[in-house]
Each structure stands twice: as C-alpha cells, then as structure tokens.
Design a protein around this motif. Structure first.
Motif, PDB file in Angstrom:
ATOM      1  N   PHE A  63       0.169   3.743   6.847  1.00 48.43           N
ATOM      2  CA  PHE A  63      -1.040   4.196   6.170  1.00 48.43           C
ATOM      3  C   PHE A  63      -0.770   5.625   5.739  1.00 48.43           C
ATOM      4  CE2 PHE A  63      -2.188   0.700   8.793  1.00 48.43           C
ATOM      5  CZ  PHE A  63      -3.169   0.026   8.099  1.00 48.43           C
ATOM      6  N   LEU A  64      -0.771   5.854   4.421  1.00 44.30           N
ATOM      7  CA  LEU A  64      -0.296   7.108   3.851  1.00 44.30           C
ATOM      8  C   LEU A  64      -1.294   7.737   2.894  1.00 44.30           C
ATOM      9  CD1 LEU A  64       3.160   5.768   2.584  1.00 44.30           C
ATOM     10  CD2 LEU A  64       2.782   6.961   4.723  1.00 44.30           C
ATOM     11  N   HIS A  65      -1.190   9.049   2.798  1.00 43.27           N
ATOM     12  CA  HIS A  65      -1.718   9.790   1.655  1.00 43.27           C
ATOM     13  C   HIS A  65      -0.454  10.282   0.960  1.00 43.27           C
ATOM     14  CE1 HIS A  65      -5.829   9.826   3.085  1.00 43.27           C
ATOM     15  NE2 HIS A  65      -5.444  10.339   4.248  1.00 43.27           N
ATOM     16  N   TYR A  66      -0.310  10.021  -0.335  1.00 38.56           N
ATOM     17  CA  TYR A  66       0.902  10.461  -1.029  1.00 38.56           C
ATOM     18  C   TYR A  66       0.626  10.760  -2.484  1.00 38.56           C
ATOM     19  CZ  TYR A  66       1.338   5.832  -3.140  1.00 38.56           C
ATOM     20  OH  TYR A  66       1.104   4.691  -3.858  1.00 38.56           O
ATOM     21  N   LEU A  90      -9.303   0.035  10.747  1.00 41.87           N
ATOM     22  CA  LEU A  90      -8.048   0.387  10.075  1.00 41.87           C
ATOM     23  C   LEU A  90      -8.037   1.893   9.815  1.00 41.87           C
ATOM     24  CD1 LEU A  90      -7.851  -2.550   7.540  1.00 41.87           C
ATOM     25  CD2 LEU A  90      -6.291  -2.151   9.430  1.00 41.87           C
ATOM     26  N   PRO A  91      -6.882   2.522   9.909  1.00 50.87           N
ATOM     27  CA  PRO A  91      -6.796   3.961   9.639  1.00 50.87           C
ATOM     28  C   PRO A  91      -7.086   4.264   8.175  1.00 50.87           C
ATOM     29  CG  PRO A  91      -4.788   3.136  10.687  1.00 50.87           C
ATOM     30  CD  PRO A  91      -5.608   1.955  10.312  1.00 50.87           C
ATOM     31  N   GLU A  92      -7.426   5.506   7.892  1.00 53.03           N
ATOM     32  CA  GLU A  92      -7.596   5.888   6.492  1.00 53.03           C
ATOM     33  C   GLU A  92      -6.233   5.959   5.846  1.00 53.03           C
ATOM     34  OE1 GLU A  92      -7.811  10.554   5.908  1.00 53.03           O
ATOM     35  OE2 GLU A  92      -9.442   9.855   7.170  1.00 53.03           O
ATOM     36  N   GLY A  93      -6.217   6.095   4.547  1.00 50.74           N
ATOM     37  CA  GLY A  93      -4.958   6.134   3.806  1.00 50.74           C
ATOM     38  C   GLY A  93      -4.672   4.798   3.168  1.00 50.74           C
ATOM     39  N   GLN A  94      -3.677   4.781   2.328  1.00 55.43           N
ATOM     40  CA  GLN A  94      -3.297   3.552   1.638  1.00 55.43           C
ATOM     41  C   GLN A  94      -2.310   2.778   2.493  1.00 55.43           C
ATOM     42  OE1 GLN A  94      -2.540   3.851  -2.502  1.00 55.43           O
ATOM     43  NE2 GLN A  94      -1.139   2.122  -2.518  1.00 55.43           N
ATOM     44  N   PRO A  95      -2.642   1.517   2.814  1.00 55.04           N
ATOM     45  CA  PRO A  95      -1.691   0.711   3.591  1.00 55.04           C
ATOM     46  C   PRO A  95      -0.523   0.275   2.707  1.00 55.04           C
ATOM     47  CG  PRO A  95      -3.641  -0.573   3.056  1.00 55.04           C
ATOM     48  CD  PRO A  95      -3.877   0.799   2.536  1.00 55.04           C
ATOM     49  N   MET A  96       0.645   0.253   3.293  1.00 57.04           N
ATOM     50  CA  MET A  96       1.836  -0.120   2.543  1.00 57.04           C
ATOM     51  C   MET A  96       2.822  -0.773   3.502  1.00 57.04           C
ATOM     52  SD  MET A  96       4.169   2.518   0.313  1.00 57.04           S
ATOM     53  CE  MET A  96       2.750   3.062  -0.606  1.00 57.04           C
ATOM     54  N   GLN A  97       3.292  -1.952   3.148  1.00 59.04           N
ATOM     55  CA  GLN A  97       4.312  -2.613   3.960  1.00 59.04           C
ATOM     56  C   GLN A  97       5.640  -1.946   3.639  1.00 59.04           C
ATOM     57  OE1 GLN A  97       4.321  -6.859   3.657  1.00 59.04           O
ATOM     58  NE2 GLN A  97       5.934  -7.088   5.173  1.00 59.04           N
ATOM     59  N   LEU A  98       6.230  -1.316   4.616  1.00 62.05           N
ATOM     60  CA  LEU A  98       7.418  -0.496   4.409  1.00 62.05           C
ATOM     61  C   LEU A  98       8.587  -1.299   3.851  1.00 62.05           C
ATOM     62  CD1 LEU A  98       7.926   2.452   4.655  1.00 62.05           C
ATOM     63  CD2 LEU A  98       8.629   2.126   7.004  1.00 62.05           C
ATOM     64  N   ALA A  99       8.701  -2.560   4.233  1.00 64.19           N
ATOM     65  CA  ALA A  99       9.805  -3.394   3.767  1.00 64.19           C
ATOM     66  C   ALA A  99       9.756  -3.626   2.259  1.00 64.19           C
ATOM     67  CB  ALA A  99       9.798  -4.736   4.495  1.00 64.19           C
ATOM     68  N   GLY A 100       8.616  -3.398   1.619  1.00 65.10           N
ATOM     69  CA  GLY A 100       8.485  -3.654   0.193  1.00 65.10           C
ATOM     70  C   GLY A 100       8.666  -2.433  -0.678  1.00 65.10           C
ATOM     71  N   THR A 101       9.136  -1.314  -0.133  1.00 64.60           N
ATOM     72  CA  THR A 101       9.278  -0.087  -0.915  1.00 64.60           C
ATOM     73  C   THR A 101      10.725   0.113  -1.367  1.00 64.60           C
ATOM     74  OG1 THR A 101       9.665   1.270   1.059  1.00 64.60           O
ATOM     75  CG2 THR A 101       7.381   1.008   0.349  1.00 64.60           C
ATOM     76  N   VAL A 102      10.920   1.044  -2.304  1.00 65.41           N
ATOM     77  CA  VAL A 102      12.284   1.339  -2.768  1.00 65.41           C
ATOM     78  C   VAL A 102      13.089   1.935  -1.609  1.00 65.41           C
ATOM     79  CG1 VAL A 102      11.661   1.632  -5.196  1.00 65.41           C
ATOM     80  CG2 VAL A 102      11.642   3.621  -3.686  1.00 65.41           C
ATOM     81  N   ILE A 148       3.958  13.467   1.145  1.00 68.19           N
ATOM     82  CA  ILE A 148       3.497  12.343   1.960  1.00 68.19           C
ATOM     83  C   ILE A 148       2.894  12.842   3.262  1.00 68.19           C
ATOM     84  CG2 ILE A 148       4.193  10.250   3.205  1.00 68.19           C
ATOM     85  CD1 ILE A 148       6.553  10.008   1.270  1.00 68.19           C
ATOM     86  N   GLU A 149       1.742  12.260   3.610  1.00 70.94           N
ATOM     87  CA  GLU A 149       1.177  12.429   4.951  1.00 70.94           C
ATOM     88  C   GLU A 149       1.173  11.047   5.586  1.00 70.94           C
ATOM     89  OE1 GLU A 149      -2.906  13.606   7.380  1.00 70.94           O
ATOM     90  OE2 GLU A 149      -2.907  13.661   5.190  1.00 70.94           O
ATOM     91  N   LEU A 150       1.870  10.913   6.711  1.00 72.84           N
ATOM     92  CA  LEU A 150       1.882   9.645   7.447  1.00 72.84           C
ATOM     93  C   LEU A 150       0.691   9.665   8.396  1.00 72.84           C
ATOM     94  CD1 LEU A 150       3.130   6.933   8.253  1.00 72.84           C
ATOM     95  CD2 LEU A 150       4.612   8.177   9.824  1.00 72.84           C
ATOM     96  N   VAL A 151      -0.384   8.990   8.009  1.00 70.91           N
ATOM     97  CA  VAL A 151      -1.607   8.981   8.808  1.00 70.91           C
ATOM     98  C   VAL A 151      -1.394   8.161  10.073  1.00 70.91           C
ATOM     99  CG1 VAL A 151      -4.055   8.351   8.840  1.00 70.91           C
ATOM    100  CG2 VAL A 151      -3.034   9.280   6.755  1.00 70.91           C
ATOM    101  N   ASP A 152      -0.860   6.950   9.909  1.00 74.09           N
ATOM    102  CA  ASP A 152      -0.669   6.059  11.055  1.00 74.09           C
ATOM    103  C   ASP A 152       0.249   4.923  10.631  1.00 74.09           C
ATOM    104  OD1 ASP A 152      -0.971   5.071  13.625  1.00 74.09           O
ATOM    105  OD2 ASP A 152      -3.122   4.723  13.469  1.00 74.09           O
TER     106      ASP A 152
END
Length: 190
Positions: A63-66, A90-102, A148-152
C-alpha cells in the motif's frame, strides 16, 4: 650426480619492491574502474525517512503513496487513495501487487520498510525500456524517478481476504441504504 647450474641472484635495487607493489595496485584499480564502468546502471534507492520492521516480499500486496516522474520532471503517474468506507480493514494508500510491477520498481520496494519514504531512480532497462505501455506518457528508453511512501504491506492471501470482506460488507449495506427496486415507492411519489 650432476651439478646444478647456479644462477647468481643480484640484490634488489633500493625502491624497486615499492615500485612493483605500486604498479600492481595501479593495475588492480584500473581493471576495477573498467569493470565498474562496463556494468549497467542499477536501481538507486535513497532513504528520505527511514521505515521500521521487515521488508515486503515479491508475493506481497503493498500500500503506497507514490509519484512517478520523467527525467524532465513531468509527472506521469500518481497514486490514488482507495475510497474505503471501513476504517481499519485496509491501510490507506494505493494497493499494488508487487509481482505485477516493472523489475526496477519491484527491486526498489523490496528494499523498503513500513512507514519509510524514499526517492527511487530506475534506469530505462529496468523500467519499460524501448516498449512503454501503449498510450502511456512515457517515452521509449526513459529513466524514471519515483517518490514513494511504503504505508504498509501484507501477504497476497490476506489482502484478498480483506478485499472480499470489504465487498461483502458493501453488499450488505447497499440494500439498507437504497432499498430494493421492487419495493414500495418512496412516500409522496405517485
């Protein structure tokens, strides 16, 4: 028994040994410099505010702010908070599945800790290279910078369970809030 041929050894001239070691050291430094310059540039992660605890894994949902920027400073992407009606699920920030990133983004986030803020520089070969997504405002072969801020973060299975729980809660609230379409008309409607 045959006599061994003797070769006279001359004494080493004063300072020759030092010159030999300096030559060896110079050769090692030059070889290291050539090898270093031939290596491709990697992902650079600068810590702005240190986080705490463990690091996420590639199987986690983060869960990120970026904010993503091009080399000229143009913002090409920015996170959006999810409008979640239930606090604490759920934590604030945008959820993102790490396996799907560049690869470069993934590599950088794997080095982060919960609550930390970072500036990440990703070379083009670890971002989109010469094939950015169709319609994206990213030119081919662009290096990218992210704040990037890694919220959780949490394991994928736990995130899926929480999203399913949120979906069930929202489905239960919908009939209570709007009534059913087949129900009686509101008061005063004819």
């Amino acid at each position: 028994m045959a006599e061994v041929t003797r070769v006279p050894l001359h004494p080493i001239a004063k300072g020759s040994l030092s010159k030999l070691w300096l030559g060896v050291a110079a050769a090692v430094l030059i070889a290291g410099g050539v090898a270093w310059s031939a290596m491709p540039a990697g992902v650079h992660v600068e810590t702005v505010t240190a986080g705490t605890g463990a690091h996420p894994t590639v199987d986690d949902v983060v869960f990120l702010h970026y904010t993503g920027k091009l080399p000229d400073g143009t913002v090409f992407d920015q996170s959006q908070n999810m409008p979640l009606p239930i606090q604490g699920l759920l934590p604030e920030g945008q959820p993102m599945q790490l396996a799907g990133t560049v690869p470069g983004f993934q590599e950088a986030v794997l080095q982060m800790q919960r609550g930390g803020k970072y500036v990440v520089e990703i070379p083009a070969d670890k971002a989109y290279g010469s094939n950015p997504p169709p319609g994206a405002p990213i030119p081919p072969d662009s290096d990218l910078t992210f704040e990037i801020e890694l919220v959780d973060f949490m394991p994928l299975q736990e995130a899926q369970q929480r999203f399913e729980m949120l979906q069930r809660m929202m489905q239960q609230q919908m009939p209570q809030q709007g009534g059913s379409p087949a129900g009686p008309p509101p008061q005063g409607a004819q």
